[in-house]
Motif scaffolding. Structure first.
Motif, mmCIF file in Angstrom:
data_model
loop_
_atom_site.group_PDB
_atom_site.id
_atom_site.type_symbol
_atom_site.label_atom_id
_atom_site.label_comp_id
_atom_site.label_asym_id
_atom_site.label_seq_id
_atom_site.Cartn_x
_atom_site.Cartn_y
_atom_site.Cartn_z
ATOM 1 N N THR A 1 -7.211 -4.463 0.101
ATOM 2 C CA THR A 1 -6.808 -5.704 0.977
ATOM 3 C C THR A 1 -7.782 -6.506 1.012
ATOM 4 O OG1 THR A 1 -5.562 -4.425 2.567
ATOM 5 C CG2 THR A 1 -6.285 -6.216 3.544
ATOM 6 N N LEU B 1 -7.480 -10.374 -0.050
ATOM 7 C CA LEU B 1 -6.981 -11.281 1.084
ATOM 8 C C LEU B 1 -6.999 -12.751 0.814
ATOM 9 C CD1 LEU B 1 -5.948 -10.900 3.818
ATOM 10 C CD2 LEU B 1 -8.164 -10.936 4.728
ATOM 11 N N ILE C 1 1.613 -8.134 3.506
ATOM 12 C CA ILE C 1 0.974 -7.039 3.344
ATOM 13 C C ILE C 1 1.919 -5.899 3.884
ATOM 14 C CG2 ILE C 1 -0.833 -5.427 3.597
ATOM 15 C CD1 ILE C 1 -2.636 -7.684 4.289
ATOM 16 N N HIS D 1 0.762 -1.118 -0.092
ATOM 17 C CA HIS D 1 -0.037 0.088 0.006
ATOM 18 C C HIS D 1 0.863 1.290 -0.028
ATOM 19 C CE1 HIS D 1 -3.542 -2.450 0.633
ATOM 20 N NE2 HIS D 1 -3.078 -2.874 1.659
#
Length: 265
Positions: free
Chosen positions: A116, A120, A130, A83
């Motif tokens: 996410t 996932l 992550i 991210h």
């Protein structure tokens, strides 16, 4: 799980905010380490003709689901999700309207939530990782950018909590906190007159941050602090929060005026 440099070779890594200053350096660094990278960003920012990038507005939940499904269909897996997308807003609290505060949160925090959620299942299947590119503003108060501080605290808190929740399924979480990066970042609105970006300590380059992120992934680290200011802030804010606030305020106000830049807060 990606836990040593050799395991980056062949890993499928998805990077949000991939056309930004740090994002582009990160794409190149990951490719150099042997990973296959899919970079996500708004269509107008994606480098034309570069097949490593996919256009995706991470604030659009349907677009996120469709894009992640396409990645899994094309590559069969997602080993690492980074991210890197985020927005800032320079100025005092009242310099920005509610829409600006919401926009910063929408991209920086809820964008990470949306991607996410979509990724996932693939991350669980790969026992993946992550990575959240946070900031000193994600764990300590920083003068002159309250919407950004709020959003970075939110995303940092969320993924700190998720680390324990996801661990039984084999998914690991790495939090990365750089100090000030040269050039700043995209802002959610026009900056208020007289409000300029102030910083303290040596500014990092985007390449510095990208290299540290790749090293943190390769080493399987849970926390990556980048830059002397980040290290000092981490420990001083925990051991003596009042001292941290005094030092941070004094230094940011000094750099804002010494360089002819308006005091940021």
């Amino acid at each position: 799980m990606v836990a040593d440099p050799a395991e980056l070779r062949g890993a499928l890594v998805v990077v949000t905010g991939a056309a930004g200053r740090i994002g582009r350096c990160l794409v190149e660094a990951l490719v150099s380490a042997g990973a296959t990278v899919v970079g996500l960003d708004l269509a107008r920012f994606c480098p034309p003709g570069d097949g490593r990038y996919l256009a995706c507005d991470i604030t659009d939940e349907t677009a996120v689901r469709d894009t992640v499904a396409r990645i899994v269909a094309d590559h069969g897996r997602i080993d690492v999700l980074v991210h890197c997308a985020g927005l800032s807003a320079i100025g005092a609290f009242e310099d920005h309207d509610l829409a600006t505060h919401r926009r910063v949160m929408e991209v920086t925090h809820f964008g990470a939530v949306a991607v996410t959620l979509a990724a996932l299942p693939a991350l669980r299947a790969a026992a993946g990782r992550i990575v959240v590119v946070g900031s000193v503003a994600g764990f300590a108060p920083v003068l002159g950018r309250p919407p950004y501080v709020a959003a970075k605290h939110a995303v940092t808190g969320l993924f700190t909590a998720l680390r324990a929740e996801l661990a039984p399924s084999g998914v690991r979480v790495t939090l990365v906190h750089p100090t000030f990066v040269a050039g700043g970042m995209t802002e959610a609105s026009d900056r208020a007159p007289g409000r300029e970006r102030a910083s303290t300590g040596r500014e990092l380059t985007p390449a510095d941050v990208a290299a540290a992120i790749v090293a943190g992934i390769a080493q399987g680290r849970d926390l990556v602090l980048i830059g002397r200011t980040a290290w000092l802030s981490w420990y001083v804010n925990r051991l003596a929060p009042g001292l941290y606030v005094r030092l941070m305020t004094r230094r940011l106000r000094a750099t804002g005026t010494a360089a002819g830049r308006g005091t940021p807060g």
